[in-house]
Design a protein around this motif. Structure first.
Motif, PDB file in Angstrom:
ATOM      1  N   THR A   1       0.865  -1.037  -0.015  1.00  0.00           N
ATOM      2  CA  THR A   1       0.034   0.033   0.048  1.00  0.00           C
ATOM      3  C   THR A   1       0.972   1.286  -0.005  1.00  0.00           C
ATOM      4  N   TYR A   2       0.215   2.308  -0.423  1.00  0.00           N
ATOM      5  CA  TYR A   2       0.614   3.659  -0.080  1.00  0.00           C
ATOM      6  C   TYR A   2      -0.402   4.646   0.531  1.00  0.00           C
ATOM      7  N   SER A   3       0.085   5.631   1.297  1.00  0.00           N
ATOM      8  CA  SER A   3      -0.966   6.393   1.855  1.00  0.00           C
ATOM      9  C   SER A   3      -0.536   7.725   1.268  1.00  0.00           C
ATOM     10  N   TYR A   4      -1.525   8.729   1.298  1.00  0.00           N
ATOM     11  CA  TYR A   4      -1.425  10.240   0.762  1.00  0.00           C
ATOM     12  C   TYR A   4      -2.430  10.877   1.251  1.00  0.00           C
ATOM     13  N   GLY A   5      -2.011  12.094   1.565  1.00  0.00           N
ATOM     14  CA  GLY A   5      -2.986  13.180   2.061  1.00  0.00           C
ATOM     15  C   GLY A   5      -3.535  14.219   1.013  1.00  0.00           C
ATOM     16  N   TYR A   6      -4.805  14.685   1.207  1.00  0.00           N
ATOM     17  CA  TYR A   6      -5.450  15.622   0.303  1.00  0.00           C
ATOM     18  C   TYR A   6      -6.415  16.556   1.111  1.00  0.00           C
ATOM     19  N   TYR A   7      -6.898  17.395   0.194  1.00  0.00           N
ATOM     20  CA  TYR A   7      -8.088  18.307   0.979  1.00  0.00           C
ATOM     21  C   TYR A   7      -9.397  17.728   0.333  1.00  0.00           C
ATOM     22  N   ASP A   8     -10.200  17.599   1.208  1.00  0.00           N
ATOM     23  CA  ASP A   8     -11.591  17.270   0.611  1.00  0.00           C
ATOM     24  C   ASP A   8     -12.333  18.383   0.092  1.00  0.00           C
ATOM     25  N   ASP A   9     -13.797  18.155  -0.384  1.00  0.00           N
ATOM     26  CA  ASP A   9     -14.501  19.410  -0.956  1.00  0.00           C
ATOM     27  C   ASP A   9     -14.795  20.334   0.047  1.00  0.00           C
ATOM     28  N   ASN A  10     -14.738  20.165   1.248  1.00  0.00           N
ATOM     29  CA  ASN A  10     -14.836  21.212   2.419  1.00  0.00           C
ATOM     30  C   ASN A  10     -13.456  21.838   3.106  1.00  0.00           C
ATOM     31  N   GLY A  11     -12.483  21.554   2.069  1.00  0.00           N
ATOM     32  CA  GLY A  11     -11.103  22.082   2.459  1.00  0.00           C
ATOM     33  C   GLY A  11     -10.492  21.510   3.923  1.00  0.00           C
ATOM     34  N   ASN A  12     -11.024  20.513   4.218  1.00  0.00           N
ATOM     35  CA  ASN A  12     -10.287  19.770   5.477  1.00  0.00           C
ATOM     36  C   ASN A  12      -9.318  18.889   5.024  1.00  0.00           C
ATOM     37  N   HIS A  13      -8.325  18.595   5.669  1.00  0.00           N
ATOM     38  CA  HIS A  13      -7.274  17.893   5.298  1.00  0.00           C
ATOM     39  C   HIS A  13      -7.642  16.308   5.529  1.00  0.00           C
ATOM     40  N   ALA A  14      -7.455  15.406   4.543  1.00  0.00           N
ATOM     41  CA  ALA A  14      -7.862  14.043   4.632  1.00  0.00           C
ATOM     42  C   ALA A  14      -6.800  13.402   4.301  1.00  0.00           C
ATOM     43  N   SER A  15      -6.782  11.879   4.758  1.00  0.00           N
ATOM     44  CA  SER A  15      -5.947  10.851   4.284  1.00  0.00           C
ATOM     45  C   SER A  15      -6.658   9.606   3.767  1.00  0.00           C
ATOM     46  N   ALA A  16      -5.998   8.826   2.706  1.00  0.00           N
ATOM     47  CA  ALA A  16      -6.414   7.857   2.168  1.00  0.00           C
ATOM     48  C   ALA A  16      -5.428   6.816   1.745  1.00  0.00           C
ATOM     49  N   ILE A  17      -5.646   5.563   1.779  1.00  0.00           N
ATOM     50  CA  ILE A  17      -4.644   4.377   1.630  1.00  0.00           C
ATOM     51  C   ILE A  17      -5.061   3.741   0.245  1.00  0.00           C
ATOM     52  N   TYR A  18      -4.151   3.412  -0.365  1.00  0.00           N
ATOM     53  CA  TYR A  18      -4.105   2.773  -1.822  1.00  0.00           C
ATOM     54  C   TYR A  18      -3.755   1.579  -1.599  1.00  0.00           C
ATOM     55  N   MET A  19      -4.378   0.414  -2.079  1.00  0.00           N
ATOM     56  CA  MET A  19      -3.802  -1.020  -2.035  1.00  0.00           C
ATOM     57  C   MET A  19      -3.266  -1.213  -3.668  1.00  0.00           C
ATOM     58  N   LEU A  20      -2.105  -1.792  -3.459  1.00  0.00           N
ATOM     59  CA  LEU A  20      -1.726  -1.895  -5.101  1.00  0.00           C
ATOM     60  C   LEU A  20      -2.236  -3.246  -5.619  1.00  0.00           C
ATOM     61  N   THR A  21      -2.763  -3.401  -6.769  1.00  0.00           N
ATOM     62  CA  THR A  21      -2.991  -4.492  -7.308  1.00  0.00           C
ATOM     63  C   THR A  21      -2.187  -5.612  -7.592  1.00  0.00           C
ATOM     64  N   GLU A  22      -2.407  -6.808  -7.804  1.00  0.00           N
ATOM     65  CA  GLU A  22      -1.442  -8.196  -8.071  1.00  0.00           C
ATOM     66  C   GLU A  22      -0.586  -7.642  -8.873  1.00  0.00           C
ATOM     67  N   GLU A  23      -0.943  -7.195 -10.168  1.00  0.00           N
ATOM     68  CA  GLU A  23      -0.052  -6.525 -11.084  1.00  0.00           C
ATOM     69  C   GLU A  23       0.872  -5.729 -10.641  1.00  0.00           C
ATOM     70  N   GLU A  24       0.534  -4.655  -9.959  1.00  0.00           N
ATOM     71  CA  GLU A  24       1.621  -3.704  -9.522  1.00  0.00           C
ATOM     72  C   GLU A  24       2.485  -4.236  -8.428  1.00  0.00           C
ATOM     73  N   MET A  25       1.901  -5.412  -7.492  1.00  0.00           N
ATOM     74  CA  MET A  25       2.840  -5.710  -6.558  1.00  0.00           C
ATOM     75  C   MET A  25       3.904  -6.484  -7.235  1.00  0.00           C
TER      76      MET A  25
END
Length: 254
Positions: A140-164
């Motif tokens: 996985t990798y995690s990343y930060g961003y700002y949502d539609d309300n301008g609040n800081h949020a974070s998310a996690i992306y899981m790599l696919t089998e091909e990407e792994m």
């Protein structure tokens, strides 16, 4: 103390009534973030009981928490004061199984870190926390961003089998470079661990330099491997969720 809390609650209640039509979302958010520390030293949150994890020997126990703040207070602290009079505050894993909490006391610096596990998973997680050998189920990798309300949020992306498989292929190549890059060029810190994100550790850092991707092995000899050109498109695809969330790329809705 209780009299002071009661007085402050009345004042805040009046403020809340005055902003009834604009503050409902904020109140709902505070309710969703409020947890209770009971007499047994356990945390009650969203109808579930969380028990303290006291014995952690595994270096792989690094819960990947998301930015959903939890404020833990004693039972007599009302929701409106939960942010001000919390005993602990912190985050929780995406599946809601493990909390990472910090003490709120100003006398406790640096803040004490405590982990609480949801009761239904306590035996399983506490047993794994004593074991050094944790099978890597996902990258996985995690990343930060700002949502539609301008609040800081974070998310996690899981790599696919091909990407792994592509990451492993690059890291297992014999061509190695002892080079270092400006950390500002690091576009993802790839971790490996369990699917529930409770046991995680660094796998590799991904850098993008002049259109070429590089992977630095963080789980081995710390050398860098160049990503071959034929894999560039796959790594571009892997980075899309982060770029879209951060507004650098538009989502393809076709």
């Amino acid at each position: 103390m209780k009299r002071l809390l009661k007085t402050i609650t009345i004042i805040l209640s009046l403020i809340l009534l005055c902003s009834l039509f604009t503050g409902c979302n904020e109140l709902d958010e505070m309710k969703a973030q409020h947890a209770i520390l009971n007499e047994d030293g356990n945390v009650i949150f969203n109808g579930s009981t969380y028990l303290p994890l006291e014995t952690i020997n595994s270096n792989n126990f690094n819960p990947n928490t998301v930015s959903e703040t939890v404020y833990v207070t004693e039972e007599d602290v009302p929701v409106l004061l939960s942010n001000l009079f919390s005993d602990y505050y912190g985050d929780i894993t995406a599946d809601g199984s493990v909390m990472k909490l910090y003490s709120s006391s100003l006398r406790d610096y640096p803040p004490t870190i405590m982990y609480f596990c949801r009761e239904d998973r306590y035996d399983e997680v506490s047993a794994k926390a004593k074991d050094e050998e944790i099978v890597a189920e996902v990258y996985t990798y995690s990343y930060g961003y700002y949502d539609d309300n301008g609040n800081h949020a974070s998310a996690i992306y899981m790599l696919t089998e091909e990407e792994m498989d592509a990451v492993d292929r690059v890291l297992n190549t014999q061509v190695k470079y002892r080079v270092s890059f400006d950390e500002r060029l690091c576009c993802a810190e790839i971790c490996q661990g369990t699917r529930d994100q409770v046991f995680m550790y660094e796998k590799a850092n991904l850098y993008l330099v002049d259109g070429t991707y590089w992977l630095k092995d963080m789980d081995g000899d710390y050398v860098t491997h160049e990503v071959p050109e034929e894999l560039t498109a796959l790594f571009d695809k892997m980075m899309e969720p982060k770029l879209i969330a951060q507004g650098f790329l538009e989502e393809d809705v076709a």
